[in-house]
Design a protein around this motif. Structure first.
Motif, short mmCIF file in Angstrom:
data_model
loop_
_atom_site.label_atom_id
_atom_site.label_comp_id
_atom_site.label_asym_id
_atom_site.label_seq_id
_atom_site.Cartn_x
_atom_site.Cartn_y
_atom_site.Cartn_z
N GLU A 66 0.77 -1.24 0.00
CA GLU A 66 0.00 0.00 0.00
C GLU A 66 0.81 1.29 0.00
N ARG A 114 -2.24 5.61 1.28
CA ARG A 114 -2.11 4.16 1.07
C ARG A 114 -2.70 3.82 -0.28
N GLU A 116 -4.64 1.72 -1.91
CA GLU A 116 -5.63 0.68 -1.67
C GLU A 116 -6.71 0.77 -2.73
N ARG A 122 -12.70 3.79 2.36
CA ARG A 122 -11.33 3.37 2.07
C ARG A 122 -10.78 4.25 0.95
#
Ligand code: ATP
Ligand code: MG
Length: 442
Positions: A66, A114, A116, A122
Motif C-alpha cells: 500500500e 495508502r 488501496e 477506504r
C-alpha cells in the motif's frame, strides 16, 4: 473532462461548504486531547522509506502493497506516511523527548497515503487523528488511552459505537501461539487465499486479519492468543479490564482483533460502528512496547491509537448528527461609484477589526447583481452606499431575513446595530439551550 483535470482516484476535495464539518471535528478532537494532557505534534508527510518498512512490519499489507514510495531527485527512497506512529516515534527519539519528562503525550492530525482499492470508507488519501504515549507500562495507561479515544468519539457526538479489546501478548508468549496457529492453518492450507498461504510461513497472525470471507471463516475456529498469554501479559490485560470496569466503560473482549501492523504488543483495541458498512473500524490502537527500542531509542513501553476522520464523519452523517453551520457574513456592503468603493473598504476594515464578517463588492457589477449575491451568500444585513450616503454619513441597513430597514450613521451606529444583532442571537441560543435543558429535566 480531461483526465488530468480531475482529482486522483481515491482522493477527495473538501469544498468550502463542507469544510466547517472538518473544522468542527478537528477542533473537538484537539480540545479533548488537551483535557487528557496531550499536545499536538506535527511531523512531515514523507519520511525515509525505512522508517515504515522496518517498523510498521515487512509482512504487513501496508508495507507490502500500500505504500506510496518514490526516489526523489537526490536518489533517496521516500515514502508518503501511510500512518503516523513510526514518524512520531522517529521524531520523539530524534529530539530526545524520550529522555525528558515521562510519559510523553502527543497527538496528531493529518493526511495518510495508502495505495488501496478505493471504496466507501477506504481512500488513498485519508486523514487520521491519533495519539501516542511514551514511557508508561501500567495498565492504567492503556485504560487512559481507551478512555481518551472514547471521549474523543463522544465529543463529536458519535452514538452507538462499540469498544472491542484483546491482548496479543509479548514476543515471548506469542512464539508458542504462532506455532499453534501455524499448525492449525497448515491443516487447512489449501483453502486459504494465496496471500494467506504466504502469510502462513512469514507471519500467521496476519491471516486473522484477512478480509477474504473464506479465510475469515477458517480464522473463526483458530486458536486464540488469550489462551497463550504469559502471566505478565495476562495480569496486564486483567488490569486494563479492571480500570475500564471501574469507570463503567463497556467493552467486549474480541480475540479476533490483531491489528494490521506488526509493532503491537499486549493490549489492542478497536471502536467499531455498525452504521458505515464494511469498513466499520473507526478507530484502532494498542500498546507497542518494543517499537521505541527497535527504532534506536531507549527501552520504552508505549501505546497509541489512530482514527480515520473520513470514517468518523461518515458515522456522524449516517447518524444524522448536526454540524455547526458555516458562519454567514454579518453584513454585505454594496457600492455605487468609486468613492463608495473606497469608503466601503474603510468600513469593512473597521468592522473586521471588531470581529464582524464584512463582505463588499469587488467586481464592479450593478447594485441589483450585488444584492443578488448578498442574498446568495446569506448575509444577515446589507446596505448600499453611494455619494449621498458618503455626504450624509448615513446608510440604510436592511435585515435580509425580515426585510426591515433602518437609517443609521456609517460609523459607530452601524457597528452597534451589528453588535445588537449578535447579542440577540446569543440570547436566543441561551434560551434554546435552557429550554432544551428544561425539557430534559421534565
Ligand atoms: P482496515 O482494517 O480498515 O484496513 P487498518 O487496520 O489498515 O484498517 P489502521 O492502520 O489501524 O487501519 O488505521 C487506523 C484507522 O485509519 C482505521 O481504523 C480507519 O478508520 C482509518 N483508515 C485506515 N485505512 C484507511 C483508508 N484507506 N481510508 C480511510 N480510512 C482509513
Ligand atoms: Mg488497512
Amino acid at each position: 473532462m480531461a483526465k488530468f483535470n480531475t482529482a486522483i482516484k481515491g482522493t477527495a476535495d473538501v469544498l468550502p461548504e463542507n469544510s466547517c464539518k472538518w473544522q468542527f471535528v478537528e477542533r473537538k478532537l484537539l480540545d479533548t486531547a488537551r483535557l487528557f494532557g496531550f499536545e499536538e505534534i506535527r511531523v512531515p508527510v514523507f519520511e525515509h522509506t525505512e522508517v515504515f518498512t522496518k517498523n510498521v512490519g515487512e509482512t504487513t499489507d501496508v508495507v507490502q502493497k500500500e505504500m506510496y514510495t518514490f526516489q526523489d531527485k537526490g536518489d533517496r527512497s521516500i515514502t508518503l506516511r501511510p500512518e503516523f506512529t513510526a514518524g512520531v516515534v522517529r521524531s520523539v527519539i530524534e529530539h530526545g523527548l524520550v529522555h525528558g519528562a515521562l510519559p510523553v503525550k502527543a497527538c496528531y492530525v493529518g493526511g495518510c497515503y495508502r495505495y488501496e482499492k478505493p471504496q466507501a470508507g477506504r481512500m488513498r488519501e485519508f486523514h487520521q487523528f491519533g495519539a501516542e504515549m511514551f514511557g508508561a507500562a501500567d495498565p492504567a495507561a492503556d485504560a487512559e488511552m481507551i478512555l481518551f479515544a472514547d471521549s474523543v468519539l463522544k465529543s463529536v457526538g458519535v452514538n452507538n459505537i462499540s469498544l472491542e479489546i484483546n491482548s496479543i501478548g509479548c514476543p515471548e508468549c506469542r512464539g508458542k501461539y504462532h506455532e499453534a496457529l501455524k499448525a492449525y492453518f497448515a491443516s487447512r492450507k489449501d483453502e486459504l487465499c494465496d496471500t494467506c498461504k504466504d502469510r502462513l510461513e512469514r507471519n500467521p497472525m496476519r491471516i486473522l486479519d484477512c478480509k477474504s470471507p473464506v479465510c475469515k471463516e477458517i480464522a473463526d475456529k483458530a486458536p486464540v492468543m488469550l489462551d497463550y498469554l504469559c502471566d505478565e501479559c495476562s495480569e496486564h490485560f486483567e488490569g486494563v479490564k479492571e480500570h475500564l470496569n471501574a469507570v463503567g466503560l463497556s467493552f467486549t473482549v474480541n480475540p479476533k482483533i490483531v491489528r494490521g501492523l506488526d509493532y503491537y504488543t499486549k493490549t489492542v483495541f478497536e471502536f467499531v460502528s455498525g452504521d458505515i458498512g464494511a469498513q466499520s473500524t473507526v478507530l484502532g490502537g494498542g500498546r507497542y512496547d518494543g517499537l521505541v527500542d527497535q527504532m534506536g531509542g531507549p527501552k520504552m513501553p508505549s501505546l497509541g491509537f489512530a482514527m480515520g476522520l473520513e470514517r468518523l464523519i461518515m458515522v456522524l452523517e449516517s447518524q444524522g448528527a448536526e454540524f455547526p453551520e458555516p458562519q454567514k457574513p454579518d453584513i454585505y456592503i454594496g457600492t455605487m461609484g468609486k468613492a463608495a468603493k473606497l469608503k466601503s473598504t474603510e468600513i469593512c476594515t473597521m468592522l473586521r477589526n471588531e470581529g464582524f464578517i464584512a463582505v463588499t463588492d469587488v467586481t464592479g457589477r450593478s447594485v441589483k447583481a450585488q444584492m443578488k449575491y448578498a442574498d446568495k451568500i446569506g448575509a444577515v444585513f446589507s446596505t448600499v452606499i453611494g455619494d449621498d450616503e458618503i455626504n450624509n454619513g448615513k446608510c440604510v441597513l436592511k435585515n435580509m431575513l425580515t426585510g426591515e430597514q433602518k437609517e443609521l450613521g456609517l460609523g459607530s451606529e452601524l457597528m452597534s446595530a451589528l453588535y445588537d444583532a449578535q447579542i440577540s442571537k446569543a440570547l436566543d441560543a441561551i434560551t434554546d439551550s435552557t429550554e432544551g435543558l428544561e425539557k430534559l429535566l421534565g
